[in-house]
Design a protein around this motif. Structure first.
Motif, PDB file in Angstrom:
ATOM      1  N   GLN A   1       3.478  -9.129   4.835  1.00  0.00           N
ATOM      2  CA  GLN A   1       2.886  -7.979   4.172  1.00  0.00           C
ATOM      3  C   GLN A   1       1.862  -8.500   3.171  1.00  0.00           C
ATOM      4  O   GLN A   1       2.205  -8.880   2.065  1.00  0.00           O
ATOM      5  CB  GLN A   1       3.932  -7.114   3.469  1.00  0.00           C
ATOM      6  N   LYS A   2       0.626  -8.543   3.609  1.00  0.00           N
ATOM      7  CA  LYS A   2      -0.463  -8.960   2.731  1.00  0.00           C
ATOM      8  C   LYS A   2      -1.089  -7.709   2.139  1.00  0.00           C
ATOM      9  O   LYS A   2      -1.265  -6.712   2.828  1.00  0.00           O
ATOM     10  CB  LYS A   2      -1.521  -9.734   3.514  1.00  0.00           C
ATOM     11  N   GLY A   3      -1.411  -7.779   0.866  1.00  0.00           N
ATOM     12  CA  GLY A   3      -2.000  -6.597   0.251  1.00  0.00           C
ATOM     13  C   GLY A   3      -2.392  -6.842  -1.183  1.00  0.00           C
ATOM     14  O   GLY A   3      -2.372  -7.972  -1.678  1.00  0.00           O
ATOM     15  N   ILE A   4      -2.723  -5.769  -1.832  1.00  0.00           N
ATOM     16  CA  ILE A   4      -3.148  -5.840  -3.228  1.00  0.00           C
ATOM     17  C   ILE A   4      -2.623  -4.601  -3.951  1.00  0.00           C
ATOM     18  O   ILE A   4      -2.554  -3.517  -3.374  1.00  0.00           O
ATOM     19  CB  ILE A   4      -4.691  -5.929  -3.339  1.00  0.00           C
ATOM     20  N   GLU A   5      -2.214  -4.798  -5.194  1.00  0.00           N
ATOM     21  CA  GLU A   5      -1.767  -3.685  -6.032  1.00  0.00           C
ATOM     22  C   GLU A   5      -2.525  -3.748  -7.347  1.00  0.00           C
ATOM     23  O   GLU A   5      -2.648  -4.822  -7.955  1.00  0.00           O
ATOM     24  CB  GLU A   5      -0.264  -3.767  -6.277  1.00  0.00           C
TER      25      GLU A   5
ATOM     26  N   PHE B   1      -2.479  -1.247  -1.539  1.00  0.00           N
ATOM     27  CA  PHE B   1      -3.015  -1.335  -0.183  1.00  0.00           C
ATOM     28  C   PHE B   1      -2.384  -2.552   0.487  1.00  0.00           C
ATOM     29  O   PHE B   1      -2.328  -3.629  -0.099  1.00  0.00           O
ATOM     30  CB  PHE B   1      -4.539  -1.505  -0.206  1.00  0.00           C
ATOM     31  N   ALA B   2      -1.910  -2.377   1.707  1.00  0.00           N
ATOM     32  CA  ALA B   2      -1.222  -3.482   2.378  1.00  0.00           C
ATOM     33  C   ALA B   2      -1.466  -3.436   3.881  1.00  0.00           C
ATOM     34  O   ALA B   2      -1.956  -2.443   4.420  1.00  0.00           O
ATOM     35  CB  ALA B   2       0.274  -3.430   2.083  1.00  0.00           C
ATOM     36  N   ASP B   3      -1.091  -4.521   4.530  1.00  0.00           N
ATOM     37  CA  ASP B   3      -1.175  -4.623   5.977  1.00  0.00           C
ATOM     38  C   ASP B   3       0.160  -5.172   6.485  1.00  0.00           C
ATOM     39  O   ASP B   3       0.254  -6.342   6.853  1.00  0.00           O
ATOM     40  CB  ASP B   3      -2.336  -5.548   6.365  1.00  0.00           C
TER      41      ASP B   3
ATOM     42  N   MET C   1       5.020  -2.743  10.672  1.00  0.00           N
ATOM     43  CA  MET C   1       6.445  -2.735  10.367  1.00  0.00           C
ATOM     44  C   MET C   1       6.898  -1.330   9.982  1.00  0.00           C
ATOM     45  O   MET C   1       6.112  -0.538   9.468  1.00  0.00           O
ATOM     46  CB  MET C   1       6.759  -3.697   9.217  1.00  0.00           C
ATOM     47  N   PRO C   2       8.182  -1.018  10.197  1.00  0.00           N
ATOM     48  CA  PRO C   2       8.687   0.301   9.816  1.00  0.00           C
ATOM     49  C   PRO C   2       8.887   0.424   8.310  1.00  0.00           C
ATOM     50  O   PRO C   2       8.997  -0.575   7.598  1.00  0.00           O
ATOM     51  CB  PRO C   2      10.033   0.378  10.554  1.00  0.00           C
ATOM     52  N   VAL C   3       8.930   1.649   7.836  1.00  0.00           N
ATOM     53  CA  VAL C   3       9.216   1.987   6.435  1.00  0.00           C
ATOM     54  C   VAL C   3       8.292   1.225   5.482  1.00  0.00           C
ATOM     55  O   VAL C   3       8.690   0.839   4.385  1.00  0.00           O
ATOM     56  CB  VAL C   3      10.700   1.715   6.078  1.00  0.00           C
ATOM     57  N   SER C   4       7.050   0.998   5.903  1.00  0.00           N
ATOM     58  CA  SER C   4       6.099   0.239   5.087  1.00  0.00           C
ATOM     59  C   SER C   4       4.738   0.924   5.125  1.00  0.00           C
ATOM     60  O   SER C   4       3.968   0.709   6.070  1.00  0.00           O
ATOM     61  CB  SER C   4       5.966  -1.202   5.605  1.00  0.00           C
ATOM     62  N   PRO C   5       4.416   1.736   4.128  1.00  0.00           N
ATOM     63  CA  PRO C   5       3.109   2.395   4.133  1.00  0.00           C
ATOM     64  C   PRO C   5       1.980   1.400   3.893  1.00  0.00           C
ATOM     65  O   PRO C   5       2.172   0.376   3.234  1.00  0.00           O
ATOM     66  CB  PRO C   5       3.219   3.391   2.965  1.00  0.00           C
ATOM     67  N   GLU C   6       0.817   1.715   4.427  1.00  0.00           N
ATOM     68  CA  GLU C   6      -0.345   0.856   4.214  1.00  0.00           C
ATOM     69  C   GLU C   6      -1.055   1.189   2.905  1.00  0.00           C
ATOM     70  O   GLU C   6      -1.822   0.376   2.410  1.00  0.00           O
ATOM     71  CB  GLU C   6      -1.309   0.980   5.390  1.00  0.00           C
TER      72      GLU C   6
END
Length: 199
Positions: A22-26, A45-47, A71-76
């Motif tokens: 899960q790569k992303g930025i917060e 924001f994630a991938d 992946m499930p239960v993982s919003p982008e």
């Protein structure tokens, strides 16, 4: 059916999936516009995806989920913002009157790895549409508060949740109990029951 009797779902056990990332930025921030008005915000924001092919055993036929699948239960994406405004000694009251408005948004998510595997394995448009019933759609909600905090410490507030009466699902049942035409029970109200946020 005989297949269900030979392979009851409760005997399948628990299985580890393959590797996932899960790569992303917060980002979060606060802006004190004036001494009595501030804005707070957060954005994510994630991938989220499987980074290698994942083996998912099922009673009838084993399923492989390809690398790169979400992946499930993982919003982008998720957003949140809140605005606070305070009126000290409003109308000469011994305290402060305040109001707060907040808004949040969450992107769509798959309910489970089983839901994803059903979509991946779907061969027809009808099967894909059926699998998508286990995709929780994106939703938003807003809250408005109006309150008074006395200098002596007591506080009262009027809170309106889901201000704009948005429809949002925070859970979808994986059960399809209403899909039993062979026994004369084919009722969509009991298929993949959705748990909605309060209106």
């Amino acid at each position: 059916s005989g297949s269900d009797a030979d392979n009851p779902f409760w005997l399948r056990g628990t299985f580890n999936g393959g590797k996932a990332e899960q790569k992303g930025i917060e980002m979060s921030g606060v802006w004190q516009v004036t001494p009595d008005f501030n804005i707070q915000a957060n954005a994510f924001f994630a991938d989220p995806e499987f980074s290698e092919d994942t083996f998912y055993p099922t009673p009838d036929e084993d399923v492989y989920i390809a690398a790169g699948t979400t992946m499930p239960v993982s919003p982008e994406e998720k957003y949140w913002i809140a605005l606070d405004y305070t009126l000290p000694n409003f109308f000469g009251l011994d305290g402060k009157t305040w109001t707060r408005f907040s808004y949040s948004y969450q992107g769509e998510v798959w309910r489970s790895i089983g839901a994803i595997s059903s979509f991946v394995e779907a061969e027809t448009a009808e099967e894909r549409a059926e699998a998508k019933r286990l995709l929780l759609p994106s939703y938003s909600t807003s809250t408005l508060q109006l309150g008074f905090t006395a200098n002596s410490g007591w506080e009262a507030a009027l809170i309106v949740r889901n201000l704009f009466d948005e429809t949002g699902y925070n859970y979808i049942s994986g059960s399809n109990w209403g899909d039993s035409p062979e026994v004369g029970w084919d009722d969509p109200r009991y298929q993949y029951i959705r748990s909605q946020q309060r209106p």
